[in-house]
Enzyme design. Structure first.
Site, PDB file in Angstrom:
ATOM      1  N   ASP A 251       0.723  -1.038  -0.091  1.00  0.00           N
ATOM      2  CA  ASP A 251       0.090   0.124  -0.109  1.00  0.00           C
ATOM      3  C   ASP A 251       0.829   1.233   0.108  1.00  0.00           C
ATOM      4  O   ASP A 251       1.784   1.345   0.717  1.00  0.00           O
ATOM      5  CB  ASP A 251      -0.802  -0.090   1.044  1.00  0.00           C
ATOM      6  CG  ASP A 251      -1.845   1.232   1.477  1.00  0.00           C
ATOM      7  OD1 ASP A 251      -2.581   1.428   0.383  1.00  0.00           O
ATOM      8  OD2 ASP A 251      -1.510   1.938   2.094  1.00  0.00           O
ATOM      9  N   GLU A 288       1.827  -0.001  -4.598  1.00  0.00           N
ATOM     10  CA  GLU A 288       0.732   1.158  -5.077  1.00  0.00           C
ATOM     11  C   GLU A 288       1.509   2.385  -4.939  1.00  0.00           C
ATOM     12  O   GLU A 288       2.196   2.596  -4.012  1.00  0.00           O
ATOM     13  CB  GLU A 288      -0.479   1.194  -4.188  1.00  0.00           C
ATOM     14  CG  GLU A 288      -1.391   2.360  -4.499  1.00  0.00           C
ATOM     15  CD  GLU A 288      -2.235   2.737  -3.573  1.00  0.00           C
ATOM     16  OE1 GLU A 288      -3.190   3.519  -3.777  1.00  0.00           O
ATOM     17  OE2 GLU A 288      -1.948   2.526  -2.345  1.00  0.00           O
TER      18      GLU A 288
END
Length: 587
Positions: A251, A288
């Site tokens: 993330d 990401e």
């Protein structure tokens, strides 16, 4: 018998409490403390007692920073787990190549009515029938309360108690593998949640050098960072080794501040590579990042980090703005067919050019990377859940535009990803939801969401309360919908597109050099060519004449039955058709 070990260079003395008994621990080099308790066994609850400076006396017991299980939540004792006791059934399992993946992102708590690891197993056959190859789980680590997205986790080694016990998660992964489904886990290494975060009491896990939206930055490059890096690397290796996950989605790595000569991400990639060789299993790391920096994906020999693939928000934004017409917030950087054409060819729209939203140049060209290094999607948890009303594209778009969006995702040169329920135009929203016991945290979340929504022109009265149980309950998928005729048509469309992608080599080769895109901004049409396959889209509200030679294009799939030809092809409003070229050499 169990050997307890904890990294705690801050306290002057450390003890471990097992059940109601306390035991002293022995200091070792590097700030580690150890103790062997002969009576301790799997299933016992335990915590650590910290003795610091001053007369305040001992603090704790605190949960283990590496707790394998938190059955009673983030503030209570940890529970011992013996990972070797589970009998795996996936011997010789190898995940399908990421290059051939159809990824399905899901949230454990809302994917099924029960919201558990075991109940998810009941829906795996549906995913196989759909054509999915990889299941991507939003974070399952222990976070505060009984419901949440998981990005505010604090016990990163423990599966969340509301989803089931650790062995239940192993059963889910085992069941996926038995059906040929690989499993990717979303992990968060750029911050920890605010409730139940006791790491700072043990060691310098955080640094004042960097600030983040969640407080102090994680200490990846400040003094005494070796134990911090070890903590996060060991966490990644645990999910891959002990839970048999096939990869990790990392993330928001742009929020990791690290100016080390060898960054944490590089170290992580190397350690995962070593584990892959040791276990003889293929693993993938999917970051990401909003930096549009291809160095994340370049090989180490080229000066990159050697990660495998990256989420492509530019692709999403370019497609979303064309389909919806939204131009607020970060969408203000997009909205032309030229943007979409560029995204279809190279994933990054901003590759060093000026971004008006950021008011600076942004990104770098993804030179040397094929399409298999990027994930493309029409929806994901962020782009739905971070809307004021949690509304999906099925609430924003006509059926025709939904079919266009799906077609471009599944025929683009990138790895396609579907968000739960997208494939049948689920009517249920997907909200952001939390379950903090602390009133000040709950208030801060509400106020923070309203501030974020202001940039998109969304009003506070349009938002839902993240803390309300109803917000969570309304986000659960309604599994009676896929059988409803109102939803079956789109579900069949997704199945046909997935089958086409898996059948046609031109659609799965990942080659960006052979991608050709032509478009007309005024007439609102776009044509994507990939080898033998041509995809023609009419985004407009009127019939459009798209110049394609019918003698060289055989229609193989269309969203409308009344697509017909002349000196070109007349397309109904908001429609898409896919053709296979005849008697031409593949570029």
């Amino acid at each position: 018998m169990h050997a307890f070990r904890v990294w705690a260079p801050f306290p002057k003395k450390v003890g471990v409490q097992v059940g109601q008994q306390s035991f002293p621990m022995t200091a070792e080099a590097g700030g580690w403390w150890t103790a062997t308790v002969s009576s301790a066994e799997p299933g016992d609850d335990y915590g650590f007692i910290l003795h610091g400076e001053g007369p305040e006396g001992p603090q704790g017991p605190f949960p283990d920073p590496r707790s394998p299980s938190q059955p009673n939540g983030v503030h209570k004792l940890s529970r011992l787990v013996d990972h070797t006791r589970y009998k795996w059934k996936d011997e010789h399992w190898q995940a399908p190549p990421l290059a051939s993946a159809i990824i399905y992102e899901l949230h454990l708590g809302t994917f099924t009515p029960e919201g558990t690891f075991l109940s998810t197993i009941q829906k795996l056959d549906y995913l196989v029938e759909l054509g999915i190859t990889h299941v991507e789980l939003m974070p399952v680590n222990e976070f505060s309360g009984n419901r949440g997205w998981g990005y505010d986790g604090v016990d990163l080694f423990a599966p969340h108690h509301s989803y089931g016990v650790p062995d239940d998660l192993k059963k889910l992964v085992d069941a996926c593998h038995s059906r040929g489904l690989a499993v990717i886990l979303d992990v968060v290494y750029n911050h920890l949640g605010p409730s139940g975060n006791y790491l700072g009491k043990f060691a310098p896990y955080f640094t004042k050098k960097y600030a983040s939206p969640w407080g102090e930055g994680v200490n990846f490059d400040d003094a005494d960072n070796a134990g911090v890096r070890r903590f996060f690397c060991d966490n990644a290796l645990m999910w891959l080794r002990d839970y048999h996950f096939d990869g990790l989605r990392l993330d928001a790595v742009h929020a990791i501040c690290d100016f080390s000569a060898q960054t944490f991400l590089e170290q992580l990639a190397l350690e995962v590579k070593k584990l892959s060789a040791q276990l003889r299993r293929h693993f993938v790391l999917i970051p990401e990042s909003d930096l549009n920096d291809p160095r994340l994906l370049w090989s180490r020999e080229r000066g990159g980090f050697g990660l495998d693939a990256q989420w492509s928000d530019d692709f999403h934004h370019a497609l979303h703005t064309i389909l919806t017409g939204e131009k607020t917030g970060y969408y203000s950087d997009f909205g032309t067919l030229a943007n979409l054409a560029k995204a279809l060819k190279q994933a990054y729209v901003y590759d060093g050019c000026y971004s008006s939203h950021r008011r600076r140049r942004h990104g770098r060209p993804p030179d040397g990377l094929d399409g298999h290094h990027f994930l493309a999607y029409l929806q994901n948890h962020d782009q739905v859940g971070n809307r004021a009303k949690g509304d999906r594209t099925s609430q924003l778009l006509s059926p025709g535009k939904l079919k266009i969006g799906a077609a471009l995702v599944l025929t683009a040169p990138f790895i396609p990803m579907i968000f739960q329920g997208e494939e049948w135009a689920a009517n249920t929203p997907f909200y952001y939801f939390t379950d903090y016991a602390e009133p000040e945290l709950a208030r801060g979340v509400r106020e923070g969401r309203c501030r974020e929504f202001a940039a998109f022109g969304w009003k506070p009265e349009d938002t839902t309360d993240p803390q309300a149980v109803e917000t969570f309950d309304r986000s659960k998928l309604n599994w009676s919908e896929p059988a409803n005729p109102a939803h079956t048509q789109l579900l069949d469309w997704y199945k046909q597109l997935i089958q086409l992608r898996q059948r046609e080599p031109s659609l799965s080769d990942g080659c960006r050099d052979g991608v050709l895109v032509t478009c007309d901004e005024n007439e609102r049409w776009l044509v994507l060519e990939r080898g033998e396959i041509t995809v023609a889209c009419n985004f407009g509200t009127r019939y459009r004449h798209i110049p394609l030679d019918l003698d060289r294009h055989k229609l193989i799939l269309a969203s409308e039955a009344n697509i017909h030809g002349g000196n070109g092809i007349n397309f109904p409003p908001e429609s898409v058709a896919i053709f296979k070229q005849t008697n031409v050499a593949v570029r």
